[in-house]
Scaffold this motif. Structure first.
Motif, mmCIF file in Angstrom:
data_model
loop_
_atom_site.group_PDB
_atom_site.id
_atom_site.type_symbol
_atom_site.label_atom_id
_atom_site.label_comp_id
_atom_site.label_asym_id
_atom_site.label_seq_id
_atom_site.Cartn_x
_atom_site.Cartn_y
_atom_site.Cartn_z
ATOM 1 N N ILE B 536 1.018 -1.216 -0.029
ATOM 2 C CA ILE B 536 0.005 -0.098 -0.178
ATOM 3 C C ILE B 536 0.978 1.199 -0.070
ATOM 4 N N THR B 537 0.665 2.104 -0.937
ATOM 5 C CA THR B 537 1.484 3.299 -0.871
ATOM 6 C C THR B 537 0.871 4.420 -1.462
ATOM 7 N N HIS B 538 1.756 5.548 -1.228
ATOM 8 C CA HIS B 538 1.332 6.903 -1.918
ATOM 9 C C HIS B 538 1.953 7.215 -3.120
ATOM 10 N N ASP B 539 3.104 6.268 -3.143
ATOM 11 C CA ASP B 539 4.261 6.639 -4.242
ATOM 12 C C ASP B 539 3.878 6.018 -5.384
ATOM 13 N N HIS B 540 3.354 6.767 -6.625
ATOM 14 C CA HIS B 540 3.029 5.957 -7.369
ATOM 15 C C HIS B 540 4.169 5.349 -8.361
ATOM 16 N N GLN B 541 5.255 6.345 -8.344
ATOM 17 C CA GLN B 541 6.463 5.985 -9.127
ATOM 18 C C GLN B 541 7.068 4.700 -8.523
ATOM 19 N N ALA B 542 7.028 4.517 -7.225
ATOM 20 C CA ALA B 542 7.580 3.455 -6.613
ATOM 21 C C ALA B 542 6.727 2.315 -6.878
ATOM 22 N N ALA B 543 5.411 2.457 -7.021
ATOM 23 C CA ALA B 543 4.547 1.412 -7.226
ATOM 24 C C ALA B 543 4.726 0.680 -8.406
ATOM 25 N N LEU B 544 4.780 1.671 -9.465
ATOM 26 C CA LEU B 544 5.186 1.182 -10.675
ATOM 27 C C LEU B 544 6.275 0.652 -11.228
ATOM 28 N N ARG B 545 7.384 0.993 -10.331
ATOM 29 C CA ARG B 545 8.497 0.415 -10.615
ATOM 30 C C ARG B 545 8.717 -1.111 -9.898
ATOM 31 N N VAL B 546 8.152 -1.167 -8.664
ATOM 32 C CA VAL B 546 8.093 -2.709 -8.105
ATOM 33 C C VAL B 546 6.761 -3.697 -8.304
ATOM 34 N N ALA B 547 5.848 -3.086 -8.949
ATOM 35 C CA ALA B 547 4.739 -3.936 -8.985
ATOM 36 C C ALA B 547 4.259 -4.481 -10.156
ATOM 37 N N ASP B 548 3.696 -5.556 -10.167
ATOM 38 C CA ASP B 548 3.106 -6.592 -11.323
ATOM 39 C C ASP B 548 1.934 -6.011 -11.643
ATOM 40 N N ASP B 549 1.149 -5.835 -10.347
ATOM 41 C CA ASP B 549 -0.159 -5.341 -10.734
ATOM 42 C C ASP B 549 -0.770 -4.188 -9.926
ATOM 43 N N MET B 550 -1.504 -3.316 -10.453
ATOM 44 C CA MET B 550 -1.836 -2.270 -9.630
ATOM 45 C C MET B 550 -3.292 -2.196 -9.282
ATOM 46 N N MET B 551 -3.810 -1.889 -8.167
ATOM 47 C CA MET B 551 -5.055 -1.732 -7.768
ATOM 48 C C MET B 551 -5.500 -0.252 -7.453
ATOM 49 N N ILE B 552 -6.237 0.484 -7.812
ATOM 50 C CA ILE B 552 -6.522 1.833 -7.763
ATOM 51 C C ILE B 552 -7.890 2.016 -6.803
ATOM 52 N N ILE B 553 -7.807 2.734 -5.674
ATOM 53 C CA ILE B 553 -8.940 2.916 -4.660
ATOM 54 C C ILE B 553 -9.102 4.132 -4.619
ATOM 55 N N LYS B 554 -10.543 4.423 -4.510
ATOM 56 C CA LYS B 554 -11.064 5.600 -4.502
ATOM 57 C C LYS B 554 -12.299 5.764 -3.823
ATOM 58 N N ASP B 555 -12.356 6.510 -2.585
ATOM 59 C CA ASP B 555 -13.557 6.610 -1.943
ATOM 60 C C ASP B 555 -14.056 5.238 -1.418
ATOM 61 N N GLY B 556 -13.196 4.345 -1.261
ATOM 62 C CA GLY B 556 -13.721 2.973 -0.603
ATOM 63 C C GLY B 556 -14.004 2.026 -1.815
ATOM 64 N N GLN B 557 -13.830 2.454 -2.857
ATOM 65 C CA GLN B 557 -14.009 1.721 -4.280
ATOM 66 C C GLN B 557 -13.031 1.261 -5.232
ATOM 67 N N LEU B 558 -13.205 -0.035 -5.383
ATOM 68 C CA LEU B 558 -11.987 -0.610 -6.207
ATOM 69 C C LEU B 558 -12.203 -0.217 -7.706
ATOM 70 N N LEU B 559 -11.493 0.821 -8.058
ATOM 71 C CA LEU B 559 -11.877 1.552 -9.481
ATOM 72 C C LEU B 559 -11.162 0.398 -10.538
ATOM 73 N N GLU B 560 -9.844 0.252 -10.262
ATOM 74 C CA GLU B 560 -9.354 -0.617 -11.320
ATOM 75 C C GLU B 560 -8.449 -1.792 -10.735
ATOM 76 N N HIS B 561 -8.111 -2.883 -11.363
ATOM 77 C CA HIS B 561 -6.991 -3.963 -10.902
ATOM 78 C C HIS B 561 -6.537 -4.299 -12.326
ATOM 79 N N ALA B 562 -5.282 -3.892 -12.746
ATOM 80 C CA ALA B 562 -4.680 -4.535 -13.693
ATOM 81 C C ALA B 562 -3.362 -4.554 -13.609
#
Lengths: 329, 620
Positions: B536-562
C-alpha cells in the motif's frame, strides 16, 4: 540534570516544612504559652510545670538565632524533645506507634496498587462498551468520597449493625493471647476494616490513572503490530500494555502513597487505631508541640524519600533513560 | 449534556437550595439547646435532636451554608491563583522559574499534611481555612495552564498580535483566556469538591471552626457519643450529614467528569477475524460448494469466472477476496469488492489518503472486528510446512481430508501472512529488545517444540539476511536508526516465511534515500522467497517500479485492478489518468523503459481469466 533538579526541589520542601515548624508556633500572638492559656477553645489546661517545659523546649529566653540553632541541631540528632502529654522523648513515642501505621498503610498500599492496576488494565481493554462507562463513573464516585466517610460506613455496617468486626483499636484490650497464632488473628481481625477503608479510598484513583494510561498505550501502533504478529491477548496485556502504561503511573502512585500516610490520620481516628495518624490527631488537639514537630518532620521526610525512590525506580524500568545516561547524553 | 452531568447538576442544585432555604425553614438556631436529648424525628424536629438536644435539621441546613461558603471561597481563590499564575508563568519567561519552582515545592507534599501543619498551630476558623486551602491547592492546575500557554504563545495569532504591539494584558485576555476557560471551569469544580472534603475531614478531626455548624462537626460529635452506637440514634444523627456529604462530593464529581466524552471506538479485533480464512490447499472459495462434489470441472462450467479463482486458488492465488465491505457507524468505508491476487506477485494498492487503502489492508489481514466487516477473505497458508512449493498432486489428494476438519480454519497470524505498518520506529515496543520481539513472533509456528536458542539462531539468521548485525538482538529500538529498524522489521516479517506480506506504506515515515533502500530490499526478499506482496503506497512511481499489478482505490471503491504495464498505457478510468498526469513525464518514460526490461514471467498462466474476474470485482 533531571535528578539534581528534583533533589533541589526536595531540599526546598524540607526547608519549607522545617521553617513552618519553627516560625508558626513562635508567630502565635503572645507566643505559644500565652496562646495556649488564652486559647478560645478552653479545654487545654496547662500547669506551671508544663509552662516551664514549654519555655524550655522553645528556648524562649534566648535570642531568635540561638533558638534557630538549637532547633536545627535537634533535627539532625533526632532529638525532638520531650512530649508534653506522654512525658517521654518524642522519638520513642513515635517509634511505639509507627509499626501499626506501617502495617495498615503497607497492606492497603499493596492491595490498592494490585487491584487498581489490574482493574484499570481490564477496563481499558474493554474500553469499547457501555459496561466500562458505568464502571468508570462508579469508580469516579468512589474516588471522591472522603476516606473517613467510607470508614464510618464500614463501622456502621460491619461493626454496629452486624457486629462482624471490632469497633476500633488494634488488639483486644486486656486480652492475653495463647501463643502468637491467637495474637496474629486478633491483630488481623482489628486491621481488616482500616485496611479495607484505606484500600477503597486509594484503589479508585489508581484505577482511574491506570485506565487512562492503558487506553493511551492501546492506541499506540506497536500494540497493533504486536496483534498482527499473532501475540496472544494475555501477553499483549502484560508485556506490552502493562509495562508501557505503568511507567508514568509509578510516580503518581508513589506521590499518592505520601497522601495515604497523611490520610491515615482520618482512618486511624475513625477506628481509634493506635498508629501515628491517631497520635497526630491527639497531638494537635492537645497542642503537644514537640510531638507535632517530630511527626511533621517524620512525615515530610517519608514523603520525600518516597519521591526520591520513585525517581530512582523510573530509570530502572525504562531502558531509554538508562542508556541515555550511559552514553553521557 | 449527558445523563451523568444532569444527575450531578440536580444534586448540586438541591444542595444549594438546602443551603439557601434550609435555615429559613428550620426555625431553630443550630446551637440552641432547646429540645430533649436524642429525640426521634418528628414534626417539630424534622430530623430529631442530637446528644446535646440540638435540632439536627437546623444544623444540617446551616452546615450546608458553611460548606457552600467554604467551597465557593476556596474555589474562587484557588482557581484565580491557578489562572493568573499559570498565565504569567507561561507568558513571561522571567517569572516562570519562580512560580514553577514554588509549585513544585508545594506539589511534593500532600495537601492534607500541609493543611494539618497550619491547622495545628492556629485556631481553625472558616476564613483561615479558606485562605490556607486557597493558597495551597493552586499548583496542579497552574501547571496545566502554564503548559497550555507555553504552546499557545508560539502560535501565529499570538505572534501576530505581538507584532502589532498588543499589550501583554490584552493578548492574555483576548487571545489566551478563551483557551484556558475550560480548564478553569474544571478546576473550579475540583477545588470546590476538595474544599468540601477537606473541611469535613478537619472538622471530623476536631480541628474545625468551633463556632460554625458543619457536617464534619456533626459527624464528629455523634461519632464520639457512645449512645450513638448503643441505640438507634445513629439513624438520624449520623446518616443525614453523611448522606449529604456523599451526595455533594459525588454530585460535584459527576458534574466535572460528565464532560469527558467516550473516545472513538478503535476498529480493532484482538483475535483474528473469523471472516479471514485459510485458502485451502486446492480449492474452494466458499464452503457452500460441498466437498462431495469434488468434480471441480462441473463447477467450472457453471460459474466461469469464479471457478478460475477456485481452480487457481491452490496453485496460483495467494489471496481471494469475496464481496468484502466495511461499514462502521453507518458510514461505508469500503464498498463491496472482490478480487484475487496471484501467488508470488507484487500488487500495489494506490489511492489518496482516506480512500480506504489501510482499511482494506487491515480487513484482509483480519484486524477488523467481525461486526463491521462483511464478505470473506481467503489467504493461502504459509510457514515452513504450507509453503507455495507444495506440489499440485499432493494438494488434490487431501482435498476432502483437510476440508472436513479445517474448512473454516482462521489464519495463523504471522505464519500464513504478515502485516507491517507505516513507521518502523513506532512498530517496535520501546521497552522490549529487538530479540524479545522476534521471539514473540516465532511463537505462532506449528513447530512449538523449537527451543529458545533455536529461535535465537533463526532470528540472527534473519537479521543477517537483511544485512544487519546479529548483535542487534539485544538492543532496544531507540538505539537503532530508522533505516535499521526498517530492515529489522523486514527481517521480522520474513521470519516465519509467510505466503503473504501486507505492507502498509512501509517506508512512509523514512527519508527518501532510506526509503528506496528499504523498498528495494523488501521487493528483493519477497521475490527471493516466492512470497506475495500487497504493497500500500502513496508513491505511484515506486509502485510502478516494483509492482506487477496495480489496484486503484478511490472513496472506498476498487476502481481498477490491472497489470502495471496495462494500467500505465491504457488506464481504464479518468481517475487513473489524473493520477498519471501528476507524475513527472521523465519518470514516466524511465519507468516504461524499465518495464520492457523486466519480464512478467510470474503472471502468464491465468491472465485472461483473471481479467474477467477483475471486471466482475469492479462491477459489484
Amino acid at each position: 540534570m533531571r535528578r539534581s533538579k528534583h533533589t533541589v526541589t526536595y531540599l526546598y520542601v524540607l526547608f519549607f516544612v522545617l521553617l513552618l515548624n519553627f516560625v508558626l508556633p513562635r508567630l502565635l500572638p503572645g507566643g505559644p504559652i500565652d496562646f495556649l492559656e488564652g486559647g478560645e477553645d478552653g479545654p487545654v489546661f496547662i500547669s506551671d510545670a508544663q509552662k516551664v517545659a514549654m519555655r524550655d523546649y522553645y528556648h524562649l529566653d534566648e535570642s531568635a538565632w540561638m533558638q534557630l540553632a538549637d532547633y536545627v541541631k535537634g533535627i539532625f540528632t533526632f532529638d525532638f524533645g520531650q512530649s508534653f502529654t506522654y512525658k517521654m522523648p518524642v522519638y520513642e513515642v513515635i517509634m511505639n506507634r509507627l509499626p501499626w501505621t506501617l502495617l495498615i498503610v503497607g497492606v492497603a498500599t499493596v492491595l490498592s496498587i494490585v487491584i487498581g492496576i489490574v482493574a484499570g488494565l481490564l477496563s481499558a481493554w474493554r474500553h469499547a462498551g457501555d459496561h466500562d462507562r458505568g464502571w468508570f463513573l462508579s469508580m469516579i464516585s468512589v474516588s471522591t468520597i472522603p476516606d473517613f466517610l467510607t470508614g464510618m460506613l464500614f463501622v456502621l455496617g460491619f461493626s454496629v449493625k452486624w457486629d462482624w468486626f471490632p469497633l476500633g483499636g488494634a488488639a483486644t484490650p486486656f486480652y492475653t493471647p495463647n501463643g502468637w497464632w491467637d495474637l496474629l488473628i486478633d491483630v488481623s481481625w482489628h486491621a481488616v476494616l482500616p485496611v479495607v477503608t484505606l484500600t477503597v479510598a486509594n484503589t479508585a484513583s489508581i484505577y482511574l490513572l491506570m485506565r487512562n494510561e492503558a487506553i493511551r498505550v492501546l492506541r499506540e501502533p506497536f500494540i497493533e503490530f504486536a496483534l498482527a504478529k499473532g501475540v496472544g491477548s494475555g501477553t499483549i496485556l502484560y508485556r506490552h500494555v502493562l509495562r508501557n502504561a505503568i511507567l508514568p503511573i509509578i510516580t503518581m502512585v508513589v506521590v499518592r502513597l505520601g497522601g495515604l500516610l497523611a490520610g491515615s490520620v482520618l482512618v486511624e481516628t475513625v477506628f481509634s487505631y493506635p498508629g501515628i495518624g491517631n497520635l497526630l490527631q491527639e497531638a494537635i488537639l492537645a497542642r503537644d508541640y514537640p510531638l507535632l514537630h517530630g511527626l511533621f518532620v517524620l512525615m515530610t521526610v517519608f514523603v520525600l524519600l518516597l519521591n526520591m525512590a520513585a525517581d530512582r525506580i523510573y530509570p530502572l524500568l525504562d531502558p531509554r533513560i538508562q542508556t541515555g545516561k550511559q552514553g553521557g547524553a | 449534556m449527558n445523563r451523568s452531568k444532569k444527575a450531578g447538576s440536580v444534586i448540586v442544585a438541591c444542595f444549594v437550595g438546602l443551603a439557601l432555604a434550609g435555615p429559613l425553614l428550620a426555625g431553630v438556631e443550630p446551637f440552641a439547646f432547646d429540645g430533649e436529648r436524642l429525640l426521634t424525628p418528628s414534626s417539630v424536629n424534622w430530623l430529631g435532636t442530637n446528644a446535646l438536644g440540638q435540632d439536627v435539621f437546623s444544623q444540617l441546613s446551616y452546615g450546608a451554608r458553611t460548606t457552600l461558603l467554604i467551597g465557593l471561597g476556596v474555589a474562587v481563590l484557588s482557581t484565580t491563583l491557578s489562572g493568573v499564575l499559570g498565565l504569567m508563568a507561561g507568558y513571561f519567561k522571567r517569572l516562570d522559574p519562580l512560580i514553577n519552582g514554588l509549585a513544585n515545592v508545594l506539589l511534593v507534599l500532600p495537601s492534607l499534611l500541609l493543611v494539618l501543619i497550619v491547622a495545628a498551630f492556629t485556631s481553625g476558623g472558616v476564613w483561615q481555612l479558606i485562605v490556607t486551602l486557597g493558597l495551597l491547592t493552586w499548583p496542579g492546575y497552574m501547571r496545566l495552564i502554564r503548559a497550555s500557554v507555553l504552546s499557545l504563545r508560539e502560535r501565529e495569532f499570538v505572534k501576530a498580535s505581538q507584532l502589532f504591539h498588543g499589550k501583554p494584558s490584552y493578548i492574555l485576555r483576548k487571545h489566551l483566556m478563551p483557551f484556558i476557560v475550560p480548564l478553569l471551569r474544571t478546576k473550579f469544580i475540583l477545588s470546590f469538591r476538595q474544599a468540601v472534603t477537606m473541611e469535613a475531614s478537619l472538622s471530623f478531626l476536631g480541628l474545625g471552626d468551633p463556632n460554625q455548624p458543619t457536617w464534619g462537626k456533626m459527624l464528629e460529635q455523634a461519632f464520639h457519643q457512645t449512645e450513638t452506637w448503643m441505640t438507634t440514634a445513629w439513624q438520624w444523627t449520623i446518616v443525614p450529614p453523611m448522606l449529604a456529604l456523599l451526595l455533594v462530593t459525588i454530585g460535584l464529581a459527576l458534574l466535572s467528569e460528565g464532560e469527558h466524552q467516550q473516545g472513538n471506538r478503535l476498529l480493532r479485533s484482538y483475535s483474528p477475524s473469523s471472516r479471514v480464512k485459510l485458502l485451502l490447499a486446492s480449492s474452494e472459495i466458499a464452503a457452500s460448494v460441498p466437498c462431495a462434489h469434488s468434480s471441480v470441472k462441473a463447477a467450472e462450467q457453471t460459474q466461469r469466472t469464479e471457478h478460475c479463482t477456485a481452480t487457481h486458488a491452490g496453485s496460483d492465488n495467494a489471496v481471494v477476496v469475496h464481496d468484502l465491505s466495511v461499514v462502521h457507524n453507518g458510514r461505508t468505508i469500503l464498498q463491496p469488492m472482490s478480487f484475487s491476487i496471484a501467488a508470488g506477485s507484487v500488487t500495489a494498492i494506490i489511492g489518496e489518503s482516506g480512500s480506504g487503502k489501510t482499511t482494506l489492508a487491515r480487513a484482509v489481514y483480519g484486524l477488523l472486528p467481525d461486526d463491521v466487516m462483511s464478505g470473506a477473505v481467503y489467504i493461502r497458508s504459509g510457514g515452513t510446512n504450507g509453503s507455495s512449493e507444495t506440489s499440485g498432486t499432493s494438494d488434490t489428494s487431501n482435498i476432502c481430508a483437510t476440508n472436513g476438519s479445517s474448512a473454516e480454519r482462521g489464519i495463523n497470524r504471522w505464519v500464513d501472512a504478515a502485516f507491517i505498518v507505516q513507521d518502523p520506529r513506532l512498530s517496535f515496543n520501546p521497552l522490549l529488545t529487538i530479540g524479545q520481539q522476534f521471539m514473540e513472533a516465532m511463537q505462532g509456528t506449528d513447530a512449538s517444540s523449537i527451543t529458545v536458542s533455536e529461535k535465537r539462531l533463526a532470528a540472527k539468521q534473519a537479521l543477517r539476511e537483511v544485512q544487519l548485525s546479529d548483535r542487534l538482538l539485544d538492543s532496544y529500538p531507540h538505539e537503532l536508526s530508522g533505516g535499521m529498524l526498517g530492515r529489522a522489521l523486514l527481517a521480522l516479517a520474513l521470519i516465519n516465511k509467510p505466503s503473504l506480506l501486507i505492507a502498509d506504506e512501509p517506508t512512509g515515515a523514512l527519508d527518501p534515500i532510506v526509503k528506496w533502500e528499504i523498498l528495494n530490499l523488501l521487493v528483493t526478499k519477497v521475490r527471493e522467497h516466492g512470497m506475495t506482496l500487497l504493497l500500500i503506497t502513496h508513491d505511484h512511481q515506486a509502485a510502478l517500479r516494483v509492482a506487477d499489478d496495480m489496484m486503484i482505490i478511490k472513496d472506498g471503491q476498487l476502481l481498477e485492478h490491472a497489470p502495471a504495464e496495462q494500467w500505465l498505457h491504457h488506464p481504464a478510468t479518468s481517475y487513473s489518468r489524473e493520477l498519471q498526469a501528476l507524475m513527472p513525464s521523465i519518470r514516466r518514460r524511465h519507468i516504461s523503459e524499465e518495464f520492457k526490461k523486466v519480464g512478467f514471467q510470474h503472471r502468464e498462466g491465468c491472465r485472461n481469466l483473471k481479467k474477467e474476474q477483475r471486471n466482475v470485482g469492479r462491477t459489484t
